[in-house]
Design a protein around this motif. Structure first.
Motif, short mmCIF file in Angstrom:
data_model
loop_
_atom_site.label_atom_id
_atom_site.label_comp_id
_atom_site.label_asym_id
_atom_site.label_seq_id
_atom_site.Cartn_x
_atom_site.Cartn_y
_atom_site.Cartn_z
N LEU A 1 0.78 -1.09 -0.09
CA LEU A 1 0.19 -0.13 -0.36
C LEU A 1 1.00 1.23 -0.36
O LEU A 1 0.11 2.60 -0.01
CB LEU A 1 -1.45 0.04 1.56
CG LEU A 1 -1.70 -0.88 1.27
CD1 LEU A 1 -3.11 -1.01 2.13
CD2 LEU A 1 -3.08 -1.52 -0.05
N GLY A 2 2.76 0.86 0.16
CA GLY A 2 3.10 2.69 0.44
C GLY A 2 3.13 3.28 1.51
O GLY A 2 3.18 1.76 2.59
N THR A 3 3.28 4.29 1.56
CA THR A 3 2.74 5.06 2.92
C THR A 3 1.48 5.00 3.48
O THR A 3 1.61 5.04 4.40
CB THR A 3 3.56 6.71 2.00
OG1 THR A 3 3.17 7.65 1.79
CG2 THR A 3 4.91 6.69 1.85
N GLN A 4 0.94 5.06 2.45
CA GLN A 4 -0.84 5.08 2.68
C GLN A 4 -1.14 3.78 3.33
O GLN A 4 -1.56 2.88 2.22
CB GLN A 4 -1.95 5.79 1.89
CG GLN A 4 -1.43 7.00 1.79
CD GLN A 4 -1.84 8.07 2.19
OE1 GLN A 4 -2.24 8.42 3.35
NE2 GLN A 4 -1.04 9.41 2.75
N ASN A 5 -1.12 3.41 4.69
CA ASN A 5 -0.73 1.63 5.03
C ASN A 5 -2.26 1.48 6.02
O ASN A 5 -2.29 0.36 6.70
CB ASN A 5 0.04 1.21 5.53
CG ASN A 5 0.35 2.12 6.86
OD1 ASN A 5 -0.71 3.19 6.97
ND2 ASN A 5 0.93 1.56 8.06
N ALA A 6 -3.50 2.18 5.69
CA ALA A 6 -4.25 2.61 6.56
C ALA A 6 -5.00 0.68 5.47
O ALA A 6 -5.48 1.16 4.38
CB ALA A 6 -5.55 3.55 6.84
N LEU A 7 -5.63 0.20 6.41
CA LEU A 7 -6.52 -1.45 5.41
C LEU A 7 -7.54 -0.83 5.43
O LEU A 7 -9.34 -1.56 4.71
CB LEU A 7 -6.40 -2.30 6.41
CG LEU A 7 -5.94 -3.76 5.14
CD1 LEU A 7 -5.38 -3.46 3.96
CD2 LEU A 7 -5.73 -4.73 5.94
N LEU A 8 -8.05 -0.25 7.11
CA LEU A 8 -9.82 -0.60 7.08
C LEU A 8 -10.00 1.06 8.40
O LEU A 8 -9.27 0.75 8.92
CB LEU A 8 -10.69 -1.91 7.78
CG LEU A 8 -10.02 -2.33 8.61
CD1 LEU A 8 -11.49 -1.84 9.91
CD2 LEU A 8 -9.83 -3.64 8.54
#
Length: 430
Positions: free
Chosen positions: A289-296
């Motif tokens: 996800l790169g630096t934007q690693n929020a999944l939910l």
């Protein structure tokens, strides 16, 4: 003539990737069922007012990202209705809850959904203009226990279970409380006051948010603004006694269940309907996800039903970015490549095509996954196709059909043997 391609920000999902998508959705359905959730399916588009009132007119979603159009009647003079492709699904679920009188049962409602959402944002890895979400909402009248901290902890424990069963490695749960509507109002005022002398030093988006929705400033990932943001007041210092006690109960229940979490005082989630518990699951760097690693992410929304004209119905919910979850699973190699078919049935000559299809029908009805070749293929081509698609190959020639003994090639072992027709299903399944 130029070829027509998928619209920017959309994409086709193709085999074998769809096998993983189906696995994720089947696992989610199975986990949700164990926790008493039922599926809800709402329309892909809703009245624009639903999102303006529920999500908030000053949020980026409503002010910048929605696909909205005027749905006019047949006559040119007919007054049209403003409609919007759903950018998220919580508001639609709560609208359905109100419209269908689900509160009348007096029971707690546990609802989940799987489907596409639409936002006009800049496409990037894991973020599309048509994207898929798996989400769930728990809501009901206050006497149903819908406002209990236990509901928050149960939802979080369920999510931890789902991610574990999918094989997501290294997930991290960040937790915070944004308090009641009153707590949030006091905090927003304190943020505006703290931002007033420094907002001119921030990026253009954060300057606007400082005025319209200061909590969104805390969500900002703008590198040049982080030092200012880190020095802003913390929501924990503005929580009332009830909000603080509720949050302590959530943490105690998670501790009892052994679900690990970290407290993130900057986690506020900028949608207008959030109250009390907010949360976000992230994955480590290198998870696709790169630096934007929020999944939910998700949270509690105790006043949303009333904002939409319904009865008091506290709730909590979440949405999983399914596109991002799939990328994570692929990057972490948590799911093996789709298994090969059990067998490739190869007729030797076009005259054996009917016999090959009949045999494939018998094997499929026995629960096996089968592909059928074409008798017009050269033998070499049949072998190449079979090796790519299946673990074993069954040769269907005139001698095999007449004798009932079929030659089975095992590609992994590099061996072949004759097997009676009545024993084929057993042999191919091993």
């Amino acid at each position: 003539m130029a070829t027509i391609k998928a619209v920017r920000g959309t994409r086709d999902l193709l085999p074998p990737d769809t096998t993983l998508w189906n696995h994720v959705e089947a696992t989610a359905r199975a986990v949700f069922a164990r926790y008493g959730f039922g599926e809800i399916r709402t329309p892909l588009f809703e009245a624009t007012e639903l999102f303006a009132r529920g999500v908030g007119e000053e949020t980026d979603i409503v002010s910048k990202e929605m696909y909205t159009w005027e749905d006019r009647g047949r006559a040119e003079s007919d007054k049209g209705q403003s409609l919007t492709l759903r950018p998220e699904n919580t508001a639609g679920v709560v609208r359905a809850y109100i419209e269908h009188g689900m509160a009348d049962s007096g029971m707690l409602e546990k609802l989940f959904y799987i489907g596409p959402q639409f936002r006009r944002e800049r496409p990037q890895r894991g973020r599309y203009r048509q994207f898929w979400q798996i989400g769930a909402e728990v809501l009901g009248p206050p006497w149903s226990g819908s406002d209990s901290a236990l509901r928050d902890a149960e939802v979080l424990e369920m999510l931890a279970t789902l991610l574990d069963e999918l094989g997501v490695k290294g997930w991290r749960l960040a937790l915070n409380s944004v308090g009641s509507a009153e707590d949030r109002t006091r905090y927003s005022a304190a943020l505006r006051e703290a931002l007033a002398p420094v907002k001119h030093l921030m990026c253009e988006d954060n300057q606007r948010r400082a005025e319209t929705n200061p909590l969104r400033v805390l969500d900002s990932k703008e590198p040049g603004d982080q030092e200012i943001i880190n020095g802003l007041p913390k929501i924990a210092d503005f929580l009332g006694d009830d909000s603080r006690a509720h949050f302590d109960q959530v943490k105690a229940a998670l501790d009892a269940c052994g679900v690990p979490y970290v407290i993130d005082p900057r986690l506020v989630r900028g949608l207008d309907y959030y109250t009390r518990t907010t949360f976000e699951f992230t994955v480590p760097d290198g998870s696709g996800l790169g630096t934007q690693n929020a999944l939910l992410g998700g949270g509690r929304y105790d006043g949303l039903s009333e904002m939409l004209g319904g009865p008091k119905a506290p709730g909590i919910g979440f949405a999983i970015g399914e596109d991002r979850l799939i990328l994570t699973l692929q990057a972490q190699a948590a799911e093996k490549q789709p298994a090969k078919l059990d067998a490739f049935v190869a007729p030797m000559g076009a005259a054996q095509n009917p016999a090959a299809l009949k045999l494939a029908r018998e094997l499929r009805r026995a629960g096996l996954t089968i592909e059928v070749g074409d008798g017009n293929f050269r033998l070499k081509k049949s072998f190449e196709a079979a090796d790519k698609l299946a673990r074993k190959m069954v040769i269907v020639g005139e001698d095999e059909v007449n004798s009932g003994l079929f030659t089975v090639k095992n590609f992994a072992a590099g061996e072949q043997e004759k097997i009676p027709r009545e024993d084929l299903a057993t042999a191919l399944s091993s």
